[in-house]
Design a protein around this motif. Structure first.
Motif, PDB file in Angstrom:
ATOM      1  N   ARG B 161       0.836  -1.205   0.000  1.00  0.00           N
ATOM      2  CA  ARG B 161       0.000   0.000   0.000  1.00  0.00           C
ATOM      3  C   ARG B 161       0.874   1.260   0.000  1.00  0.00           C
ATOM      4  NH1 ARG B 161      -5.339   1.062   0.796  1.00  0.00           N
ATOM      5  NH2 ARG B 161      -5.668   3.233   1.294  1.00  0.00           N
ATOM      6  N   ASN B 162       1.930   1.252   0.828  1.00  0.00           N
ATOM      7  CA  ASN B 162       2.874   2.367   0.794  1.00  0.00           C
ATOM      8  C   ASN B 162       3.568   2.447  -0.567  1.00  0.00           C
ATOM      9  OD1 ASN B 162       2.547   3.492   3.394  1.00  0.00           O
ATOM     10  ND2 ASN B 162       3.733   1.808   4.287  1.00  0.00           N
ATOM     11  N   ARG B 163       3.861   1.273  -1.145  1.00  0.00           N
ATOM     12  CA  ARG B 163       4.494   1.227  -2.464  1.00  0.00           C
ATOM     13  C   ARG B 163       3.571   1.858  -3.510  1.00  0.00           C
ATOM     14  NH1 ARG B 163       6.420  -3.651  -1.575  1.00  0.00           N
ATOM     15  NH2 ARG B 163       8.524  -2.951  -1.072  1.00  0.00           N
ATOM     16  N   ALA B 164       2.276   1.547  -3.444  1.00  0.00           N
ATOM     17  CA  ALA B 164       1.293   2.138  -4.367  1.00  0.00           C
ATOM     18  C   ALA B 164       1.309   3.664  -4.263  1.00  0.00           C
ATOM     19  CB  ALA B 164      -0.104   1.595  -4.062  1.00  0.00           C
ATOM     20  N   MET B 165       1.256   4.148  -3.012  1.00  0.00           N
ATOM     21  CA  MET B 165       1.305   5.602  -2.803  1.00  0.00           C
ATOM     22  C   MET B 165       2.565   6.213  -3.384  1.00  0.00           C
ATOM     23  SD  MET B 165       0.290   6.432   1.040  1.00  0.00           S
ATOM     24  CE  MET B 165      -1.019   5.454   1.725  1.00  0.00           C
ATOM     25  N   ALA B 166       3.692   5.556  -3.133  1.00  0.00           N
ATOM     26  CA  ALA B 166       4.973   6.119  -3.552  1.00  0.00           C
ATOM     27  C   ALA B 166       5.051   6.196  -5.083  1.00  0.00           C
ATOM     28  CB  ALA B 166       6.124   5.286  -2.990  1.00  0.00           C
ATOM     29  N   TYR B 167       4.547   5.176  -5.788  1.00  0.00           N
ATOM     30  CA  TYR B 167       4.572   5.239  -7.247  1.00  0.00           C
ATOM     31  C   TYR B 167       3.634   6.323  -7.774  1.00  0.00           C
ATOM     32  CZ  TYR B 167       7.739   1.350  -7.995  1.00  0.00           C
ATOM     33  OH  TYR B 167       8.861   0.564  -8.033  1.00  0.00           O
ATOM     34  N   LEU B 168       2.528   6.525  -7.084  1.00  0.00           N
ATOM     35  CA  LEU B 168       1.618   7.599  -7.497  1.00  0.00           C
ATOM     36  C   LEU B 168       2.279   8.963  -7.279  1.00  0.00           C
ATOM     37  CD1 LEU B 168      -1.209   8.097  -8.618  1.00  0.00           C
ATOM     38  CD2 LEU B 168      -2.089   8.084  -6.286  1.00  0.00           C
ATOM     39  N   LEU B 169       2.953   9.106  -6.146  1.00  0.00           N
ATOM     40  CA  LEU B 169       3.655  10.357  -5.844  1.00  0.00           C
ATOM     41  C   LEU B 169       4.783  10.600  -6.841  1.00  0.00           C
ATOM     42  CD1 LEU B 169       3.749   9.878  -1.986  1.00  0.00           C
ATOM     43  CD2 LEU B 169       2.551  11.737  -3.176  1.00  0.00           C
ATOM     44  N   LYS B 170       5.471   9.526  -7.212  1.00  0.00           N
ATOM     45  CA  LYS B 170       6.519   9.624  -8.237  1.00  0.00           C
ATOM     46  C   LYS B 170       5.911  10.090  -9.557  1.00  0.00           C
ATOM     47  CE  LYS B 170      10.456   8.583 -10.376  1.00  0.00           C
ATOM     48  NZ  LYS B 170      11.733   9.215 -10.061  1.00  0.00           N
ATOM     49  N   ASN B 171       4.793   9.461  -9.925  1.00  0.00           N
ATOM     50  CA  ASN B 171       4.121   9.776 -11.184  1.00  0.00           C
ATOM     51  C   ASN B 171       3.703  11.248 -11.232  1.00  0.00           C
ATOM     52  OD1 ASN B 171       2.685   8.742 -13.685  1.00  0.00           O
ATOM     53  ND2 ASN B 171       0.993   9.688 -12.594  1.00  0.00           N
ATOM     54  N   ASP B 172       3.310  11.786 -10.076  1.00  0.00           N
ATOM     55  CA  ASP B 172       2.821  13.157 -10.031  1.00  0.00           C
ATOM     56  C   ASP B 172       3.912  14.168  -9.689  1.00  0.00           C
ATOM     57  OD1 ASP B 172       0.284  12.275 -10.730  1.00  0.00           O
ATOM     58  OD2 ASP B 172      -0.413  12.102  -8.674  1.00  0.00           O
ATOM     59  N   GLY B 173       5.152  13.708  -9.642  1.00  0.00           N
ATOM     60  CA  GLY B 173       6.273  14.627  -9.493  1.00  0.00           C
ATOM     61  C   GLY B 173       6.607  15.038  -8.071  1.00  0.00           C
ATOM     62  N   PHE B 174       6.084  14.358  -7.077  1.00  0.00           N
ATOM     63  CA  PHE B 174       6.382  14.751  -5.693  1.00  0.00           C
ATOM     64  C   PHE B 174       7.547  13.984  -5.089  1.00  0.00           C
ATOM     65  CE2 PHE B 174       1.942  16.008  -6.305  1.00  0.00           C
ATOM     66  CZ  PHE B 174       2.112  17.365  -6.117  1.00  0.00           C
ATOM     67  N   ILE B 175       7.939  12.895  -5.751  1.00  0.00           N
ATOM     68  CA  ILE B 175       9.132  12.175  -5.305  1.00  0.00           C
ATOM     69  C   ILE B 175      10.139  12.218  -6.435  1.00  0.00           C
ATOM     70  CG2 ILE B 175      10.091   9.873  -4.862  1.00  0.00           C
ATOM     71  CD1 ILE B 175       7.740   9.196  -3.201  1.00  0.00           C
ATOM     72  N   GLU B 176      11.368  12.616  -6.090  1.00  0.00           N
ATOM     73  CA  GLU B 176      12.457  12.510  -7.061  1.00  0.00           C
ATOM     74  C   GLU B 176      13.297  11.303  -6.675  1.00  0.00           C
ATOM     75  OE1 GLU B 176      14.244  16.449  -6.966  1.00  0.00           O
ATOM     76  OE2 GLU B 176      12.197  17.210  -7.298  1.00  0.00           O
TER      77      GLU B 176
END
Lengths: 302, 302, 302, 302
Positions: B161-176
């Motif tokens: 579930r955290n992994r899902a969030m992190a990939y979504l955040l990556k996709n939306d530019g919030f994680i580099e």
């Protein structure tokens, strides 16, 4: 110093807009910016358009909450309205449907405030209105407070979104009694006319935990006074409450009439007026005035 | 007095449950309840299972936020994570999609905390981990703090579930940077093993606005210390933050390991441990201990 | 007549845009518009760029669904993916969290399609891929169908949103097996290169309830063929499915590569290609071509 | 055969419940199950409680939609209500707020149906009511159709959720005129009393594309008849519409009174009555009857 803070921040008024959803609010002068501070020694400081009259709007929510908490068992109040910040705009309906309980999140958003108003005691509509107005007069120490009927009539005529919320709340069991009567009282509380001195008086009462600093009379119990200030911190500035807590760190409540009520525990009450609003509905220059003041006077409570 | 408060509230542990989503957390003893208080004169008070070890879990979020705020421009940090309480459970994904900006609401929910972790500086994965661990050791004044690798491995294995969030955040530019590396560091920070004395030390540092009360060394800037405490008030107890602010009125952060970090500005730091959790993920008896303590010692900041 | 319909509608291509989220899709010629019709007597009609190659993208979803329905018990398939239109964009994550069951609404949105792909049988990744490709070749009656590896690599590299969905589905028990392997197969199915003749062949097979009109061989069971066409009606055109059903009234499935697969029961299969897309991801001129065709040939099934 | 299908499926009535939100609906006999089929040669087949009277409820929605499409430009109708299935329960308010346009998704959910009702023409409330009732009488070929005023009064008294929706729709510009008057007409349309013969007559009219099979009179235009059947397929069975399309494959509309209107293009109209409802509000045994009938008579349109 206060004059300087007001004059420096007045330029921010050009970046916002006065509320326009009802004609009377649209008549406010966008450049206005005023402040009044009353400290716990009853010293009064003013600057700018501190004595311009405006309608209290959402700043009425914490005051009516205080009344509801004195009129009812707390457990009854909190069975009808929650304690959690919502992160949603003030007029969101969606959350009412998404929450498992359907209960409005807190008394500072419209849905929760309408429920809170429905909890005011009184044998008749007239008695409820009179009790409410008297309570505002007492806590603001101003017997002349009254309702602006032009604004009230406009609110009532254009209030279909609030009406939708209220019928949903009625349907889900959070409002007892007649919906139109509750809305009528709600529109009246929003239409009370005040100035920054009135707001500062209210803030001072909250700062002294409910005791009138001149007469020593207890207007609110200590616990109610704390509760109200807590809601002001977690939900007082619409969906900018979190940012305001970080940047300013003072219990405060804003309204689309341009007013902000702030209260620094043990120190002072503050009233601000600046009808030019940002997109979230807060006074755009008023926020800056409070931020500067907090930094200079070290008012941050955290 | 502390012993009494702990013993009276221990019965509440039977109304909750220890976290079970990873096997190691499920091994905790449900009846445990312990507390440590360190005041600003460095006096230490303990009661119950104050020295039982447990993993820090979400209590790590404010500490890593403090690091991120020192490692980066604040404007950069807040372009990646918001300041607003969300009213949603800690692991909500929905809000990420509903907000116009897609930005996680605040650094105390999982999505925002993962973003915060991604902002920790370091030339390599190893350097980031080392810097992070050293920072926890310094602020807790405990050189022996280390990662529980059994818990870390479980978190990693079950963290979809955290992994899902992190990939979504990556996709939306919030994680580099690399998502799995960020998650790895996040799972490690959650798996640091502590006790209530460590938490009380951290709370004391926040209470003294970032200064080590023994050495006088400044560990955090005053502003960062205030910010962290503000987030603890508005979003520290998951979707029960509002209620905790009303009932207790102290900046605090809980974790599913059973820990609560609390900090009373200018007065004291408090660490609580009680692994039996309520439905929202907070220590069920720990909340009661803090409520009693706040009332008795008048710790409410509002 | 077909040429006329194509040429009249070609002007609509200027009102849309080719998909740009991966570089290879962006290379398509925006003005292209082509069509192929194969009726149940095996007569073939073509117009415009009917033989331009493009990747199948979401048009693969009904075909893979047909495979999954033949590889598994239907009750198993529908325990993992729902049957309801969602009214949401194809890549919505929110609904996964809001539904009580967390189950993806239907097999035509990305989340549901990824689940469907995970249900394809095979002892190894290679066998699954080979079975899938062979099935596409058989139903399209084209042994040369193959994967465009440039597109596949781009999809894989930029697929973080699909990755987020897949990890969430894994977490909630709707995907078994390795998430990256499932995504790999999904990205491959989306990258199969086809033209409108291939799509018309597939449409003809669905129109004849699964029987190859030349060889008489049954490729799909009658029930599976009906199910696939039903999903195409209720969910085939993303969140414009309802409008398409009203305006055109033919089972159809679109993809961001610009393709549309349509099937008129008992009458004909249709393949359309027009890479200029509207905001909802459907071929902007392709929709018009099908609308004109439906009116002229009275193809509306309602 | 029809008797057999009814008797075999009657046992399913025990797995559901009659609607209870208003007292009059609760008085229905849970075990009732009846059907009437009228084919395009005007042959009539009946079984079970085919002549029991019940209120039409949501089955009125497609009929009023047909009227609205004849009373207004289609573009005007669809500027006020959408064409997309929503995947949400019939009384969802949330979607109204989440959609960018705030427009109700389709005319088959309550919000969209209330908007549709507001589009009925007439110089006075009375004229609108009269026109509506006459249209129902004409399409059902039954001059005696009338409103059940007990049900109407109950609907009106308990309709706060519909009232909430209507005020929100008014606020967002989707309803013109007086909200209470629109609701009044809506509650009346829901309270028309019918039996399965009336429903079968309506279904036959839709099956013959709007032409009365006895008199040859055109009651609906062909296009309106197609539109109505299309909405019945994509949104006719609440949030079970997709599953019904898969399992049965016939345009149909259900109501909480227990009725189902079905129409097989070019073949027949069907009326079903079974007041025991499943959780989504559809007749639990009625669904089974239609599923059996579709399989035996090969009625699936896909």
């Amino acid at each position: 110093m206060l004059n300087e803070i007001v004059e420096i921040n007045r330029r921010h008024t050009s970046n916002g807009n006065v509320a326009s959803y009802i004609p009377d609010l649209g008549k406010a002068c966008k450049e206005d910016l005023g402040i009044c501070i009353i400290d716990k020694d009853n010293k009064i400081y003013t600057a700018g358009e501190y004595d311009t009259k405006f309608t209290i709007q959402s700043v009425s929510k914490p005051i009516v909450l205080a009344m509801a908490l004195m009129d009812n068992d707390w457990s009854h109040v909190f069975s009808k309205v929650g304690m959690e910040p919502s992160g949603d705009p003030f007029n969101s309906i969606m959350k009412l449907e998404m929450n498992d309980t359907k209960k409005p999140c807190n008394p500072m958003i419209n849905a929760g405030a309408i429920v809170t108003t429905s909890l005011i005691k009184g044998d008749s509509v007239e008695e409820k209105e009179e009790r409410m107005l008297n309570f505002f007069r007492k806590i603001a120490k101003n017997d002349k407070l009254s309702i602006n009927y032009d604004v009230y009539n406009s609110e009532k005529r254009t209030g279909d979104r609030n009406r939708a919320m209220a019928y949903l709340l009625k349907n889900d069991g959070f409002i007892e009694g007649d919906v139109e009567e509750v809305l009528d009282l709600y529109f009246k509380q929003c239409s009370i006319e005040i100035d920054t001195v009135d707001l500062a008086r209210i803030g001072t009462n909250l700062a002294t935990y409910g005791v009138d600093i001149e007469t020593g009379e207890r207007v609110l119990s200590e616990s109610v006074s704390r509760m109200v200030k807590t809601f002001m911190v977690t939900c007082g500035m619409y969906d900018a409450s979190g940012e305001f807590a970080i940047r300013v760190g003072i219990p405060a409540k804003s309204g689309v009439g341009g007013g902000i009520l702030a209260s620094v525990p043990n120190r002072m009450g503050i009233g601000v007026y600046g009808p030019s609003l940002d997109k979230k509905g807060n006074s755009i220059a008023g926020l800056r005035v409070l931020e500067d003041l907090s930094r200079m006077l070290k008012l941050n409570i955290f």
